[in-house]
Motif scaffolding. Structure first.
Motif, short mmCIF file in Angstrom:
data_model
loop_
_atom_site.label_atom_id
_atom_site.label_comp_id
_atom_site.label_asym_id
_atom_site.label_seq_id
_atom_site.Cartn_x
_atom_site.Cartn_y
_atom_site.Cartn_z
N MET A 1 -8.26 12.46 0.91
CA MET A 1 -8.86 11.21 0.44
C MET A 1 -10.29 11.08 0.97
O MET A 1 -11.20 10.65 0.26
CB MET A 1 -8.02 10.01 0.91
N PRO B 1 0.82 -1.21 0.00
CA PRO B 1 0.00 0.00 0.00
C PRO B 1 0.85 1.26 0.00
O PRO B 1 1.93 1.28 0.59
CB PRO B 1 -0.78 -0.10 1.32
N GLY B 2 0.37 2.25 -0.68
CA GLY B 2 1.01 3.56 -0.70
C GLY B 2 -0.10 4.58 -0.82
O GLY B 2 -1.28 4.21 -0.88
N SER C 1 -15.63 4.47 -6.84
CA SER C 1 -16.04 3.40 -7.76
C SER C 1 -15.87 2.02 -7.12
O SER C 1 -16.62 1.09 -7.43
CB SER C 1 -15.24 3.48 -9.07
N ASP C 2 -14.89 1.89 -6.22
CA ASP C 2 -14.71 0.60 -5.53
C ASP C 2 -15.91 0.29 -4.63
O ASP C 2 -16.28 -0.86 -4.45
CB ASP C 2 -13.42 0.62 -4.71
N PRO D 1 -9.47 -2.88 -0.39
CA PRO D 1 -8.88 -1.56 -0.63
C PRO D 1 -9.87 -0.67 -1.38
O PRO D 1 -10.60 -1.15 -2.24
CB PRO D 1 -7.68 -1.88 -1.53
N VAL D 2 -9.88 0.60 -1.03
CA VAL D 2 -10.71 1.55 -1.78
C VAL D 2 -9.83 2.71 -2.25
O VAL D 2 -9.16 3.35 -1.44
CB VAL D 2 -11.94 2.02 -0.96
N LEU D 3 -9.82 2.91 -3.56
CA LEU D 3 -9.03 3.99 -4.14
C LEU D 3 -9.92 5.20 -4.41
O LEU D 3 -9.50 6.34 -4.29
CB LEU D 3 -8.36 3.53 -5.44
N ASP D 4 -11.15 4.95 -4.79
CA ASP D 4 -12.13 6.03 -4.94
C ASP D 4 -13.52 5.40 -4.84
O ASP D 4 -13.65 4.19 -4.61
CB ASP D 4 -11.92 6.79 -6.26
N VAL E 1 -8.64 2.69 2.94
CA VAL E 1 -7.94 3.54 1.98
C VAL E 1 -6.44 3.29 2.17
O VAL E 1 -5.93 3.50 3.26
CB VAL E 1 -8.27 5.03 2.22
N PRO E 2 -5.75 2.83 1.13
CA PRO E 2 -4.33 2.56 1.28
C PRO E 2 -3.56 3.79 1.73
O PRO E 2 -3.90 4.91 1.35
CB PRO E 2 -3.87 2.14 -0.13
N ARG F 1 -7.63 -3.78 -7.91
CA ARG F 1 -8.88 -4.00 -8.64
C ARG F 1 -8.82 -5.25 -9.50
O ARG F 1 -9.83 -5.67 -10.06
CB ARG F 1 -9.20 -2.77 -9.48
N VAL G 1 -2.74 6.89 -2.33
CA VAL G 1 -3.50 6.85 -3.58
C VAL G 1 -3.16 8.07 -4.44
O VAL G 1 -3.19 8.00 -5.67
CB VAL G 1 -5.02 6.83 -3.26
#
Lengths: 393, 393
Positions: free
Chosen positions: B154, A278-279, B304-305, B299-302, B277-278, A294, A281
């Protein structure tokens, strides 16, 4: 090798290849003949297989016509004939010797099992160093050449951790690759560098000292013969070997469309696992890596996540002296605190608080809280700012 | 309410509660009686259920002995009798009115379905604002009060994104909570703040303007009656409502043992999903959140996840005008580049390179590369440093 485009290589199993009677010397000669690529070799083997047992045993006596009959071009045929003369064989052997490289062919028992399973395994591998590392369980670590300090630190730590029970595979590139090799050199299971060019040339040159160490304590592998001229197309081919040698691929930091992601995509194609460190976003250096979440990638915080994923495929843990200095020190840090001190410390870990805030949140009496705060200050775990605001040290 | 320890509350279904004939006025009175807690109310309902249909219908006429027969203490019994007089009922109603709060009870049809499903749902909910938000699909966002800039950004972005199709639930605390509410206020589906104290008091006071906006455009909920004195034990109880109202919980930044993780643990207990959130593994502010990856968090990046995870439970997308300004602008950025320009740009995105490096990596001729580099400079996408080293802008 080379001159052919990347197209898919027809599948020839090892036992089929052996049935043709082709010798490892012939296979090496073909591989080192200019203008004869991976697909041509497959074509030759398939023709030999069709012709019957041992039909390629005496390939060194074939005429150009024999090679053309297999569908090769006239130029390829004459190049192969020249390459299979005893003099050429001596020159090749001497070259391997002077460059201090050894050769493993697709026909050999010591060819790595996992690499054998990909759909386009190399016919020939050149190496320097400890070939026996290829029989260890292996994990690849890849990422951007322009790594951040965070990326490098995570890579070194995870590589060092993984190398306690697995061999770490990477590509000797700048950034993440270099950090992976350096970290892994600290562990018993060592590290394998897969190069795009010949194993006798260190690329990039700045990794020279790492290269030298790997040649002795690790393993350097390449599909490219000596004197191969580096070109962009060789890097994806190299990446397939990194993925092919490994149970899975850890992607540390990679921008979108970074070269490291080719390795990850190849690994997905080979049904190998993808792990992502992880890093943030919002970091361009992490974007490409995080996208793999994803596609089903697993997060990795430290080596334990990798060991957990492969618990059924790794040698039992008790065989190894595993040192977990960080966890141990974290434990010993909290160990010296009383339960009430820990409670206050943990509240302050979340954010600096005033004494009034702490009274509300802890439910402690003012007097007791006062003595707990004093004790935490004496133990140098917290600090009092002006206005009776406390924060952790 | 309160005075009882956190023990598990016996389960009484809504239809069982209704069978006892207890009125919502009696339930509110019991809930607001000092010394009568969640477990006492369950005990009363279970006794009523055993005694038969409508046995609690006339609770306001009960003698102290009747309450003691249900196993309550003498002090509780007399407090309840005092609480059920018509005068007390008038005082209560007037207090709710002057504080501009409304009440929903466990008996009411408008009680939120998801919250009803947890093992210890609140008997009473007080609120200010738009109760109808509780019928939307909802996602909780929680995290540390001492958020980093990254965490806040974020949170705001994900909250704003989620609020296009879901209502965002949080706790109005400092840091992540506040960012979640602010972000979500930009979306059509709004946001719910669940408070530990009464809904008529803004805690923490610094979130006053957010509180005022939520009271009008969002919803503020609490289980605590007006004039409740804040104490630490109320926060975990509040957290169960945050988790209970939501399909899942997004943890943004949380140190190990942070209060936000109580919400996440409760959510796991309620079989709700956890999203993380990473962030950087080395950041103390992310450590607690990232640990949830090991408990199966996604994990959630935005947003859409989140939409992807609940695609089957969300109203169809075409009903909404979804604006994705960031994605759109990223696309338009690359859209103006030719394929060759994109290729060079992407190589440079990974790291600054010299022209020689680029020649090797791109395989372009020197002349063509030169014109591509020039064009990228004109488009202000890259910059040339001394020594012909190029980097992206």
């Amino acid at each position: 090798m080379a001159e052919e485009k990347n197209g898919s290589v027809p599948a020839v199993t090892r036992s089929e290849a052996r049935q043709t009677g082709i010798t490892r010397e012939t296979l090496i000669a073909l591989h080192e003949t200019d203008g004869v690529g991976r697909i041509s070799i497959a074509t030759i083997l398939l023709h030999g297989l069709k012709k019957g047992k041992d039909s390629l045993k005496h390939a060194s006596h074939f005429m150009p016509m024999d090679w053309k009959d297999m569908g090769l071009h006239a130029s390829q045929a004459s190049a192969i004939v020249a390459s299979l003369t005893p003099e050429a064989a001596v020159r090749r052997a001497r070259r391997h010797e002077t460059r201090e490289m050894k050769v493993v062919t697709y026909l050999d028992e010591e060819y790595p099992d996992l690499l054998y399973q990909i759909n386009d395994p190399p016919w020939i591998l050149y190496y320097k160093g400890k070939w026996e590392l290829t029989s260890n369980p292996a994990i690849a670590i890849v990422g951007t050449r322009l790594a951040t300090g965070y990326g490098r630190k995570m890579t070194e730590d995870i590589a060092a951790g993984c190398a306690q029970r697995m061999t770490v595979v990477s590509g000797l590139a700048r950034g993440i690759d270099a950090a992976a090799h350096s970290g892994a050199l600290r562990g018993d299971y060592g590290t394998i560098a897969v190069l795009a060019g010949g194993v006798d040339v260190c690329y990039p040159p700045e990794n020279k000292s790492l290269y030298r160490e790997l040649a002795v304590h690790g393993l350097i592998i390449s599909e490219s013969p000596p004197d191969t001229i580096l070109k962009p197309g060789l890097f994806p081919l190299r990446n397939r070997i990194i993925a092919g040698l490994s149970f899975g691929v850890i992607v540390v930091e990679a921008a979108q469309r970074s070269g490291a992601l080719i390795t990850a995509d190849l690994a997905l194609g080979y049904n190998r696992d993808i792990f992502v460190v992880p890093g943030q976003v919002t970091s361009p250096r992490s974007k490409g890596a995080l996208e793999y979440f994803r596609k089903g990638a697993n997060p990795v915080l430290d080596e334990s996540d990798i060991f957990q994923a492969y618990s059924h495929r790794l040698p039992p843990r008790e065989l190894f002296a595993i040192s977990l200095p960080e966890t141990a020190s974290a434990d010993s840090e909290t160990a010296v605190l009383t339960p009430d001190e820990s409670r206050i410390y943990n509240i302050l870990l979340d954010q600096p608080c005033s004494r009034d805030d702490l009274t509300v949140q802890s439910g402690m009496t003012f007097g007791h809280l006062h003595s707990v705060l004093l004790s935490l200050q004496i133990k140098r775990r917290i600090h009092q700012q002006p206005g009776s605001v406390y924060h952790v040290l």
